[in-house]
Motif scaffolding. Structure first.
Motif, PDB file in Angstrom:
ATOM      1  N   PHE A 166      -8.043   2.896  -0.417  1.00  0.00           N
ATOM      2  CA  PHE A 166      -6.604   2.934  -0.216  1.00  0.00           C
ATOM      3  C   PHE A 166      -6.101   1.492  -0.386  1.00  0.00           C
ATOM      4  O   PHE A 166      -6.439   0.874  -1.393  1.00  0.00           O
ATOM      5  CB  PHE A 166      -6.275   3.663   1.102  1.00  0.00           C
ATOM      6  CG  PHE A 166      -6.371   5.162   0.871  1.00  0.00           C
ATOM      7  CD1 PHE A 166      -7.590   5.758   0.514  1.00  0.00           C
ATOM      8  CD2 PHE A 166      -5.258   5.969   0.907  1.00  0.00           C
ATOM      9  CE1 PHE A 166      -7.683   7.116   0.203  1.00  0.00           C
ATOM     10  CE2 PHE A 166      -5.333   7.330   0.606  1.00  0.00           C
ATOM     11  CZ  PHE A 166      -6.545   7.898   0.258  1.00  0.00           C
ATOM     12  N   THR A 183       0.887  -8.572  -7.442  1.00  0.00           N
ATOM     13  CA  THR A 183       1.836  -7.458  -7.259  1.00  0.00           C
ATOM     14  C   THR A 183       1.693  -6.838  -5.873  1.00  0.00           C
ATOM     15  O   THR A 183       2.486  -5.991  -5.495  1.00  0.00           O
ATOM     16  CB  THR A 183       1.575  -6.337  -8.301  1.00  0.00           C
ATOM     17  OG1 THR A 183       0.250  -5.824  -8.096  1.00  0.00           O
ATOM     18  CG2 THR A 183       1.711  -6.833  -9.723  1.00  0.00           C
ATOM     19  N   LEU A 185       1.528  -6.235  -1.791  1.00  0.00           N
ATOM     20  CA  LEU A 185       2.478  -6.593  -0.737  1.00  0.00           C
ATOM     21  C   LEU A 185       2.018  -7.766   0.136  1.00  0.00           C
ATOM     22  O   LEU A 185       2.757  -8.747   0.278  1.00  0.00           O
ATOM     23  CB  LEU A 185       2.751  -5.349   0.138  1.00  0.00           C
ATOM     24  CG  LEU A 185       3.740  -5.578   1.276  1.00  0.00           C
ATOM     25  CD1 LEU A 185       5.119  -5.944   0.735  1.00  0.00           C
ATOM     26  CD2 LEU A 185       3.832  -4.336   2.163  1.00  0.00           C
ATOM     27  N   VAL A 200      10.723 -11.879   0.025  1.00  0.00           N
ATOM     28  CA  VAL A 200      10.014 -10.698  -0.476  1.00  0.00           C
ATOM     29  C   VAL A 200      11.047  -9.605  -0.721  1.00  0.00           C
ATOM     30  O   VAL A 200      12.025  -9.486   0.011  1.00  0.00           O
ATOM     31  CB  VAL A 200       8.920 -10.235   0.511  1.00  0.00           C
ATOM     32  CG1 VAL A 200       9.468  -9.949   1.891  1.00  0.00           C
ATOM     33  CG2 VAL A 200       8.177  -8.999  -0.009  1.00  0.00           C
ATOM     34  N   TYR A 218      -3.848   0.401   5.173  1.00  0.00           N
ATOM     35  CA  TYR A 218      -4.472  -0.885   4.809  1.00  0.00           C
ATOM     36  C   TYR A 218      -5.885  -0.954   5.375  1.00  0.00           C
ATOM     37  O   TYR A 218      -6.100  -0.670   6.556  1.00  0.00           O
ATOM     38  CB  TYR A 218      -3.604  -2.053   5.306  1.00  0.00           C
ATOM     39  CG  TYR A 218      -2.265  -2.059   4.594  1.00  0.00           C
ATOM     40  CD1 TYR A 218      -2.105  -2.746   3.398  1.00  0.00           C
ATOM     41  CD2 TYR A 218      -1.190  -1.298   5.064  1.00  0.00           C
ATOM     42  CE1 TYR A 218      -0.894  -2.707   2.701  1.00  0.00           C
ATOM     43  CE2 TYR A 218       0.016  -1.242   4.372  1.00  0.00           C
ATOM     44  CZ  TYR A 218       0.153  -1.957   3.196  1.00  0.00           C
ATOM     45  OH  TYR A 218       1.342  -1.898   2.499  1.00  0.00           O
ATOM     46  N   ASP A 279       5.827   4.819  -7.157  1.00  0.00           N
ATOM     47  CA  ASP A 279       5.348   4.683  -5.779  1.00  0.00           C
ATOM     48  C   ASP A 279       5.470   6.012  -5.032  1.00  0.00           C
ATOM     49  O   ASP A 279       6.560   6.561  -4.937  1.00  0.00           O
ATOM     50  CB  ASP A 279       6.207   3.654  -5.015  1.00  0.00           C
ATOM     51  CG  ASP A 279       5.690   2.239  -5.154  1.00  0.00           C
ATOM     52  OD1 ASP A 279       4.545   2.052  -5.598  1.00  0.00           O
ATOM     53  OD2 ASP A 279       6.441   1.308  -4.796  1.00  0.00           O
TER      54      ASP A 279
HETATM   55  N1  UFG Z   1       5.918  -3.452  -2.057  1.00  0.00           N
HETATM   56  C1  UFG Z   1       7.149  -4.014  -1.812  1.00  0.00           C
HETATM   57  N2  UFG Z   1       7.394  -5.250  -2.314  1.00  0.00           N
HETATM   58  C2  UFG Z   1       6.498  -5.944  -3.069  1.00  0.00           C
HETATM   59  C3  UFG Z   1       5.215  -5.351  -3.310  1.00  0.00           C
HETATM   60  C4  UFG Z   1       4.987  -4.097  -2.792  1.00  0.00           C
HETATM   61  O1  UFG Z   1       8.002  -3.430  -1.151  1.00  0.00           O
HETATM   62  O2  UFG Z   1       6.795  -7.062  -3.512  1.00  0.00           O
HETATM   63  C5  UFG Z   1       5.627  -2.128  -1.489  1.00  0.00           C
HETATM   64  C6  UFG Z   1       5.278  -1.087  -2.537  1.00  0.00           C
HETATM   65  O3  UFG Z   1       6.428  -0.477  -3.036  1.00  0.00           O
HETATM   66  C7  UFG Z   1       4.381  -0.142  -1.722  1.00  0.00           C
HETATM   67  C8  UFG Z   1       3.691  -1.060  -0.708  1.00  0.00           C
HETATM   68  O4  UFG Z   1       4.493  -2.233  -0.668  1.00  0.00           O
HETATM   69  O5  UFG Z   1       5.162   0.768  -1.033  1.00  0.00           O
HETATM   70  C9  UFG Z   1       2.289  -1.444  -1.108  1.00  0.00           C
HETATM   71  O6  UFG Z   1       2.308  -1.890  -2.458  1.00  0.00           O
HETATM   72  P1  UFG Z   1       1.062  -2.592  -3.165  1.00  0.00           P
HETATM   73  O7  UFG Z   1       1.514  -2.976  -4.539  1.00  0.00           O
HETATM   74  O8  UFG Z   1       0.519  -3.656  -2.281  1.00  0.00           O
HETATM   75  O9  UFG Z   1      -0.025  -1.446  -3.236  1.00  0.00           O
HETATM   76  P2  UFG Z   1       0.087   0.036  -3.841  1.00  0.00           P
HETATM   77  O10 UFG Z   1       0.159   0.972  -2.672  1.00  0.00           O
HETATM   78  O11 UFG Z   1       1.109   0.167  -4.875  1.00  0.00           O
HETATM   79  O12 UFG Z   1      -1.286   0.125  -4.646  1.00  0.00           O
HETATM   80  C10 UFG Z   1      -2.563   0.143  -4.068  1.00  0.00           C
HETATM   81  C11 UFG Z   1      -3.553  -0.529  -4.985  1.00  0.00           C
HETATM   82  C12 UFG Z   1      -3.617   0.171  -6.300  1.00  0.00           C
HETATM   83  C13 UFG Z   1      -3.965   1.597  -6.068  1.00  0.00           C
HETATM   84  C14 UFG Z   1      -3.029   2.228  -5.074  1.00  0.00           C
HETATM   85  C15 UFG Z   1      -3.517   3.571  -4.708  1.00  0.00           C
HETATM   86  O13 UFG Z   1      -3.169  -1.857  -5.173  1.00  0.00           O
HETATM   87  O14 UFG Z   1      -4.604  -0.412  -7.107  1.00  0.00           O
HETATM   88  O15 UFG Z   1      -2.961   1.451  -3.884  1.00  0.00           O
HETATM   89  O16 UFG Z   1      -2.499   4.307  -4.239  1.00  0.00           O
HETATM   90  F1  UFG Z   1      -3.865   2.288  -7.222  1.00  0.00           F
END
Ligand code: UFG
Length: 320
Positions: A166, A183, A185, A200, A218, A279
Protein backbone atom coordinates in the motif's frame (compact mmCIF):
# COMPACT_ATOMS: atom_id res chain seq x y z
CA UNK A 1 20.89 -17.84 1.26
CA UNK A 2 22.57 -16.38 -1.80
CA UNK A 3 20.12 -13.83 -3.22
CA UNK A 4 19.84 -11.65 -6.30
CA UNK A 5 18.15 -8.31 -5.57
CA UNK A 6 17.02 -6.42 -8.67
CA UNK A 7 16.53 -2.70 -8.09
CA UNK A 8 18.59 -2.76 -4.91
CA UNK A 9 19.74 0.83 -5.53
CA UNK A 10 16.17 2.12 -5.22
CA UNK A 11 14.08 3.02 -2.18
CA UNK A 12 12.40 -0.26 -1.14
CA UNK A 13 15.09 -2.42 -2.77
CA UNK A 14 17.96 -0.79 -0.86
CA UNK A 15 16.14 -1.12 2.47
CA UNK A 16 15.40 -4.80 1.79
CA UNK A 17 18.98 -5.44 0.68
CA UNK A 18 20.20 -3.86 3.94
CA UNK A 19 17.86 -6.06 6.00
CA UNK A 20 18.96 -9.18 4.09
CA UNK A 21 22.63 -8.40 4.77
CA UNK A 22 21.81 -7.72 8.45
CA UNK A 23 20.11 -11.14 8.57
CA UNK A 24 23.29 -12.82 7.27
CA UNK A 25 22.33 -13.47 3.63
CA UNK A 26 24.75 -13.10 0.72
CA UNK A 27 23.35 -10.39 -1.55
CA UNK A 28 24.10 -9.42 -5.15
CA UNK A 29 22.35 -6.22 -6.27
CA UNK A 30 21.67 -5.60 -9.95
CA UNK A 31 20.39 -2.17 -10.94
CA UNK A 32 20.69 -0.06 -14.10
CA UNK A 33 20.68 3.15 -12.00
CA UNK A 34 17.94 4.64 -14.22
CA UNK A 35 16.17 5.81 -11.07
CA UNK A 36 18.32 4.33 -8.27
CA UNK A 37 21.55 5.63 -6.76
CA UNK A 38 24.84 3.68 -6.59
CA UNK A 39 25.52 5.05 -3.09
CA UNK A 40 22.19 3.61 -1.89
CA UNK A 41 23.43 0.04 -2.39
CA UNK A 42 24.11 -1.18 1.16
CA UNK A 43 27.60 -2.10 2.32
CA UNK A 44 28.13 -5.83 2.21
CA UNK A 45 26.31 -6.29 -1.12
CA UNK A 46 28.06 -7.05 -4.38
CA UNK A 47 26.83 -4.49 -6.93
CA UNK A 48 26.40 -5.13 -10.66
CA UNK A 49 25.35 -2.11 -12.75
CA UNK A 50 23.46 -3.61 -15.67
CA UNK A 51 20.23 -3.71 -17.62
CA UNK A 52 18.34 -6.55 -15.91
CA UNK A 53 16.64 -7.90 -19.04
CA UNK A 54 20.03 -8.23 -20.74
CA UNK A 55 21.99 -9.48 -17.73
CA UNK A 56 19.52 -11.88 -16.04
CA UNK A 57 20.64 -15.00 -17.94
CA UNK A 58 24.32 -14.49 -17.24
CA UNK A 59 23.79 -13.49 -13.61
CA UNK A 60 21.61 -16.51 -12.78
CA UNK A 61 23.99 -18.94 -14.51
CA UNK A 62 25.75 -18.78 -11.15
CA UNK A 63 23.54 -20.64 -8.63
CA UNK A 64 21.29 -18.43 -6.47
CA UNK A 65 18.80 -19.55 -3.80
CA UNK A 66 16.37 -16.84 -4.77
CA UNK A 67 15.54 -13.54 -6.45
CA UNK A 68 13.89 -10.48 -4.92
CA UNK A 69 12.57 -8.43 -7.82
CA UNK A 70 12.13 -4.71 -7.08
CA UNK A 71 13.37 -3.10 -10.28
CA UNK A 72 10.47 -1.31 -11.96
CA UNK A 73 9.10 1.90 -13.33
CA UNK A 74 6.63 3.09 -10.70
CA UNK A 75 5.14 6.52 -11.51
CA UNK A 76 1.40 6.24 -12.07
CA UNK A 77 1.11 9.51 -14.03
CA UNK A 78 4.06 8.70 -16.28
CA UNK A 79 2.65 5.23 -16.95
CA UNK A 80 -0.41 6.84 -18.57
CA UNK A 81 1.70 9.18 -20.77
CA UNK A 82 4.36 6.65 -21.77
CA UNK A 83 2.90 3.12 -21.52
CA UNK A 84 5.66 1.57 -23.66
CA UNK A 85 8.19 2.40 -20.93
CA UNK A 86 6.04 0.42 -18.46
CA UNK A 87 5.13 -2.60 -20.62
CA UNK A 88 8.76 -2.92 -21.76
CA UNK A 89 10.46 -1.88 -18.53
CA UNK A 90 8.20 -3.83 -16.17
CA UNK A 91 6.62 -6.72 -18.07
CA UNK A 92 9.27 -7.59 -20.67
CA UNK A 93 12.10 -7.29 -18.12
CA UNK A 94 10.23 -9.50 -15.65
CA UNK A 95 9.59 -12.15 -18.32
CA UNK A 96 13.32 -12.23 -19.12
CA UNK A 97 14.03 -12.67 -15.44
CA UNK A 98 11.47 -15.48 -15.12
CA UNK A 99 12.93 -17.20 -18.17
CA UNK A 100 16.42 -16.98 -16.71
CA UNK A 101 15.13 -18.42 -13.42
CA UNK A 102 13.43 -21.28 -15.27
CA UNK A 103 16.50 -21.98 -17.40
CA UNK A 104 18.87 -22.08 -14.43
CA UNK A 105 16.48 -23.62 -11.89
CA UNK A 106 16.50 -20.68 -9.45
CA UNK A 107 14.08 -21.93 -6.79
CA UNK A 108 12.53 -18.81 -5.13
CA UNK A 109 11.07 -15.45 -6.13
CA UNK A 110 9.69 -12.57 -4.07
CA UNK A 111 8.08 -9.90 -6.24
CA UNK A 112 7.33 -6.27 -5.47
CA UNK A 113 3.67 -5.90 -6.46
CA UNK A 114 1.27 -3.10 -5.56
CA UNK A 115 -2.18 -2.14 -4.32
CA UNK A 116 -2.56 -0.46 -7.72
CA UNK A 117 -3.42 -3.95 -9.09
CA UNK A 118 -6.83 -3.66 -7.37
CA UNK A 119 -7.93 -0.25 -8.68
CA UNK A 120 -11.09 1.21 -7.13
CA UNK A 121 -12.14 -1.21 -4.35
CA UNK A 122 -15.72 -2.42 -3.77
CA UNK A 123 -14.99 -3.30 -0.15
CA UNK A 124 -12.60 -1.88 2.46
CA UNK A 125 -10.25 -3.15 3.84
CA UNK A 126 -8.96 -4.79 0.66
CA UNK A 127 -8.19 -8.52 0.87
CA UNK A 128 -6.21 -10.53 -1.67
CA UNK A 129 -9.49 -11.98 -3.01
CA UNK A 130 -10.71 -8.54 -4.12
CA UNK A 131 -11.30 -7.98 -7.84
CA UNK A 132 -8.21 -6.76 -9.72
CA UNK A 133 -9.24 -3.88 -11.98
CA UNK A 134 -6.25 -1.54 -12.25
CA UNK A 135 -7.10 2.03 -13.21
CA UNK A 136 -3.65 2.87 -14.58
CA UNK A 137 -0.94 1.32 -16.75
CA UNK A 138 1.46 0.96 -13.84
CA UNK A 139 -1.01 -1.26 -11.95
CA UNK A 140 -1.88 -3.17 -15.14
CA UNK A 141 1.79 -4.04 -15.77
CA UNK A 142 2.29 -5.24 -12.19
CA UNK A 143 -0.86 -7.37 -12.45
CA UNK A 144 0.35 -8.86 -15.74
CA UNK A 145 3.62 -9.84 -14.04
CA UNK A 146 1.70 -11.39 -11.15
CA UNK A 147 -0.20 -13.55 -13.67
CA UNK A 148 3.05 -14.58 -15.38
CA UNK A 149 4.56 -15.52 -12.01
CA UNK A 150 1.56 -17.75 -11.23
CA UNK A 151 2.05 -19.61 -14.54
CA UNK A 152 5.81 -20.01 -14.13
CA UNK A 153 5.53 -21.06 -10.47
CA UNK A 154 2.97 -23.74 -11.31
CA UNK A 155 4.64 -25.05 -14.45
CA UNK A 156 8.26 -24.90 -13.31
CA UNK A 157 8.04 -25.47 -9.56
CA UNK A 158 9.21 -21.99 -8.56
CA UNK A 159 8.31 -20.96 -4.99
CA UNK A 160 6.90 -17.46 -5.41
CA UNK A 161 5.34 -14.66 -3.40
CA UNK A 162 4.00 -11.29 -4.58
CA UNK A 163 3.80 -8.58 -1.97
CA UNK A 164 1.22 -5.90 -2.72
CA UNK A 165 2.39 -2.72 -1.04
CA UNK A 166 0.00 0.00 0.00
CA UNK A 167 1.61 3.42 0.73
CA UNK A 168 5.23 2.80 1.65
CA UNK A 169 6.89 5.52 3.70
CA UNK A 170 9.56 6.11 6.36
CA UNK A 171 13.24 5.25 6.18
CA UNK A 172 15.64 2.64 7.50
CA UNK A 173 18.56 4.62 8.90
CA UNK A 174 20.61 5.86 5.95
CA UNK A 175 18.25 4.26 3.42
CA UNK A 176 15.19 6.21 2.35
CA UNK A 177 13.20 7.82 -0.42
CA UNK A 178 15.26 9.87 -2.94
CA UNK A 179 13.20 10.25 -6.09
CA UNK A 180 14.41 12.78 -8.65
CA UNK A 181 10.79 13.58 -9.47
CA UNK A 182 8.92 13.40 -6.17
CA UNK A 183 5.17 12.73 -6.32
CA UNK A 184 4.54 11.06 -2.95
CA UNK A 185 2.76 12.88 -0.17
CA UNK A 186 5.07 12.45 2.84
CA UNK A 187 8.37 13.38 1.09
CA UNK A 188 6.64 16.37 -0.53
CA UNK A 189 5.33 17.60 2.82
CA UNK A 190 8.80 17.17 4.35
CA UNK A 191 10.31 19.21 1.52
CA UNK A 192 8.04 22.06 2.64
CA UNK A 193 9.31 21.65 6.23
CA UNK A 194 12.90 21.79 4.89
CA UNK A 195 12.17 25.01 2.97
CA UNK A 196 12.58 23.35 -0.44
CA UNK A 197 8.93 24.02 -1.38
CA UNK A 198 6.62 26.80 -0.29
CA UNK A 199 3.54 24.72 0.34
CA UNK A 200 1.84 21.42 -0.25
CA UNK A 201 -1.17 21.04 -2.48
CA UNK A 202 -4.04 18.90 -1.19
CA UNK A 203 -5.51 17.11 -4.20
CA UNK A 204 -9.23 17.50 -3.53
CA UNK A 205 -11.26 18.29 -0.43
CA UNK A 206 -14.56 16.94 -1.73
CA UNK A 207 -13.95 13.19 -1.40
CA UNK A 208 -16.46 11.02 0.48
CA UNK A 209 -14.29 10.85 3.62
CA UNK A 210 -14.54 12.41 7.10
CA UNK A 211 -12.51 15.55 6.25
CA UNK A 212 -12.99 15.38 2.47
CA UNK A 213 -9.40 14.30 1.66
CA UNK A 214 -8.20 10.90 0.42
CA UNK A 215 -7.49 8.07 2.82
CA UNK A 216 -4.40 5.86 2.47
CA UNK A 217 -2.78 3.07 4.48
CA UNK A 218 0.85 4.01 5.25
CA UNK A 219 3.31 1.19 5.95
CA UNK A 220 6.86 1.61 7.27
CA UNK A 221 9.55 0.54 4.81
CA UNK A 222 11.38 -1.46 7.52
CA UNK A 223 8.21 -3.46 8.27
CA UNK A 224 7.78 -3.98 4.55
CA UNK A 225 11.36 -5.28 4.29
CA UNK A 226 10.72 -7.71 7.13
CA UNK A 227 7.75 -9.13 5.20
CA UNK A 228 10.13 -9.89 2.31
CA UNK A 229 12.41 -11.89 4.58
CA UNK A 230 9.43 -13.83 5.92
CA UNK A 231 8.05 -14.43 2.43
CA UNK A 232 11.41 -15.74 1.28
CA UNK A 233 11.49 -18.27 4.11
CA UNK A 234 7.88 -19.36 3.69
CA UNK A 235 7.49 -19.78 -0.07
CA UNK A 236 6.47 -23.25 -1.25
CA UNK A 237 7.71 -24.86 -4.50
CA UNK A 238 5.13 -24.69 -7.27
CA UNK A 239 2.97 -22.11 -5.48
CA UNK A 240 2.49 -18.38 -5.95
CA UNK A 241 1.13 -16.66 -2.84
CA UNK A 242 -0.08 -13.06 -2.80
CA UNK A 243 0.04 -10.87 0.31
CA UNK A 244 -1.25 -7.34 0.92
CA UNK A 245 1.03 -5.21 3.08
CA UNK A 246 -0.46 -2.32 4.99
CA UNK A 247 -1.37 -1.53 8.58
CA UNK A 248 -5.13 -1.72 8.15
CA UNK A 249 -5.59 1.88 9.29
CA UNK A 250 -6.32 4.73 6.94
CA UNK A 251 -5.18 8.34 7.34
CA UNK A 252 -6.48 11.31 5.38
CA UNK A 253 -4.15 13.67 3.55
CA UNK A 254 -4.91 16.32 6.19
CA UNK A 255 -4.06 13.90 9.01
CA UNK A 256 -0.73 13.13 7.33
CA UNK A 257 0.08 16.83 7.00
CA UNK A 258 -0.84 17.35 10.69
CA UNK A 259 1.45 14.47 11.71
CA UNK A 260 4.26 16.11 9.72
CA UNK A 261 3.57 19.43 11.49
CA UNK A 262 3.85 17.73 14.90
CA UNK A 263 7.06 15.90 14.00
CA UNK A 264 8.86 18.79 12.29
CA UNK A 265 7.48 21.72 14.30
CA UNK A 266 7.01 23.54 10.97
CA UNK A 267 3.64 25.15 10.10
CA UNK A 268 3.64 23.51 6.61
CA UNK A 269 1.31 25.74 4.59
CA UNK A 270 -1.21 23.79 2.51
CA UNK A 271 -3.64 24.82 -0.23
CA UNK A 272 -6.53 22.87 -1.67
CA UNK A 273 -6.07 21.99 -5.35
CA UNK A 274 -8.25 20.02 -7.78
CA UNK A 275 -8.46 16.24 -7.50
CA UNK A 276 -5.61 14.28 -9.12
CA UNK A 277 -6.79 12.05 -11.97
CA UNK A 278 -6.93 8.38 -11.12
CA UNK A 279 -6.87 8.73 -7.30
CA UNK A 280 -9.30 6.41 -5.49
CA UNK A 281 -10.94 7.96 -2.37
CA UNK A 282 -9.88 5.26 0.09
CA UNK A 283 -7.26 2.49 -0.03
CA UNK A 284 -6.82 0.45 3.13
CA UNK A 285 -5.32 -3.05 3.28
CA UNK A 286 -6.30 -6.15 5.10
CA UNK A 287 -2.96 -7.82 5.85
CA UNK A 288 -4.51 -10.66 7.79
CA UNK A 289 -3.11 -13.23 5.37
CA UNK A 290 0.47 -11.97 5.83
CA UNK A 291 -0.03 -12.04 9.60
CA UNK A 292 -1.55 -15.54 9.59
CA UNK A 293 0.66 -17.25 7.02
CA UNK A 294 3.95 -15.38 7.38
CA UNK A 295 3.71 -14.33 11.01
CA UNK A 296 4.23 -10.71 9.90
CA UNK A 297 3.92 -8.23 12.76
CA UNK A 298 4.56 -4.60 11.84
CA UNK A 299 6.69 -2.92 14.52
CA UNK A 300 6.50 0.68 13.28
CA UNK A 301 2.84 1.11 12.39
CA UNK A 302 2.38 4.45 14.14
CA UNK A 303 2.07 7.28 11.60
CA UNK A 304 4.24 9.64 13.68
CA UNK A 305 7.00 7.00 13.86
CA UNK A 306 6.84 6.60 10.07
CA UNK A 307 7.02 10.37 9.55
CA UNK A 308 9.78 10.80 12.17
CA UNK A 309 12.02 8.23 10.46
CA UNK A 310 11.41 9.86 7.07
CA UNK A 311 12.16 13.28 8.59
CA UNK A 312 15.45 12.11 10.15
CA UNK A 313 16.51 10.64 6.83
CA UNK A 314 15.55 13.83 4.95
CA UNK A 315 17.56 15.98 7.35
CA UNK A 316 20.61 13.68 7.14
CA UNK A 317 20.52 13.85 3.34
CA UNK A 318 20.39 17.64 3.43
CA UNK A 319 23.43 17.65 5.69
CA UNK A 320 25.42 15.21 3.52
N1 UFG B 1 -1.40 13.90 -2.42
C1 UFG B 1 -1.68 15.23 -2.26
N2 UFG B 1 -0.72 16.13 -2.58
C2 UFG B 1 0.50 15.77 -3.09
C3 UFG B 1 0.78 14.38 -3.25
C4 UFG B 1 -0.21 13.49 -2.92
O1 UFG B 1 -2.76 15.61 -1.82
O2 UFG B 1 1.33 16.65 -3.38
C5 UFG B 1 -2.43 12.91 -2.05
C6 UFG B 1 -2.85 12.02 -3.19
O3 UFG B 1 -3.88 12.61 -3.93
C7 UFG B 1 -3.29 10.76 -2.43
C8 UFG B 1 -2.38 10.73 -1.20
O4 UFG B 1 -1.89 12.06 -1.08
O5 UFG B 1 -4.60 10.89 -2.01
C9 UFG B 1 -1.21 9.79 -1.34
O6 UFG B 1 -0.58 10.03 -2.59
P1 UFG B 1 0.82 9.40 -3.01
O7 UFG B 1 1.17 9.96 -4.35
O8 UFG B 1 1.80 9.57 -1.90
O9 UFG B 1 0.52 7.85 -3.12
P2 UFG B 1 -0.61 7.09 -3.96
O10 UFG B 1 -1.65 6.63 -2.98
O11 UFG B 1 -1.07 7.84 -5.13
O12 UFG B 1 0.24 5.89 -4.58
C10 UFG B 1 0.81 4.84 -3.85
C11 UFG B 1 2.10 4.40 -4.51
C12 UFG B 1 1.84 3.92 -5.90
C13 UFG B 1 0.83 2.83 -5.86
C14 UFG B 1 -0.40 3.26 -5.11
C15 UFG B 1 -1.29 2.10 -4.90
O13 UFG B 1 2.99 5.47 -4.53
O14 UFG B 1 3.02 3.43 -6.46
O15 UFG B 1 -0.06 3.78 -3.83
O16 UFG B 1 -2.54 2.52 -4.70
F1 UFG B 1 0.46 2.50 -7.11
Amino acid sequence: MKLLVTGGAGYVGSVCAARLVEAGHEVVVVDDLSTGHADAVPDGCKFVEADIAAAAGELLAEPFDGVLHFAAKSLVGESMQDPQKYWQGNVVTSLRLLDAMREHGTPRLVFSSTAATYGEPDVTPITEDAATRPTNTYGATKLAIDHAITSYATAHGIAAASLRYFNVAGAHGAFGERHTVETHLIPIVLQVALGQREQVQIFGEDWPTADGTCIRDYVHVTDLADAHLLALENTVAGQHRIYNLGNGTGFTVKQVIDACRRVTGHPIPAEVAPRRAGDPATLVASSQRARDELGWQPQRADLEVIVRDAWEFTQQRRGS
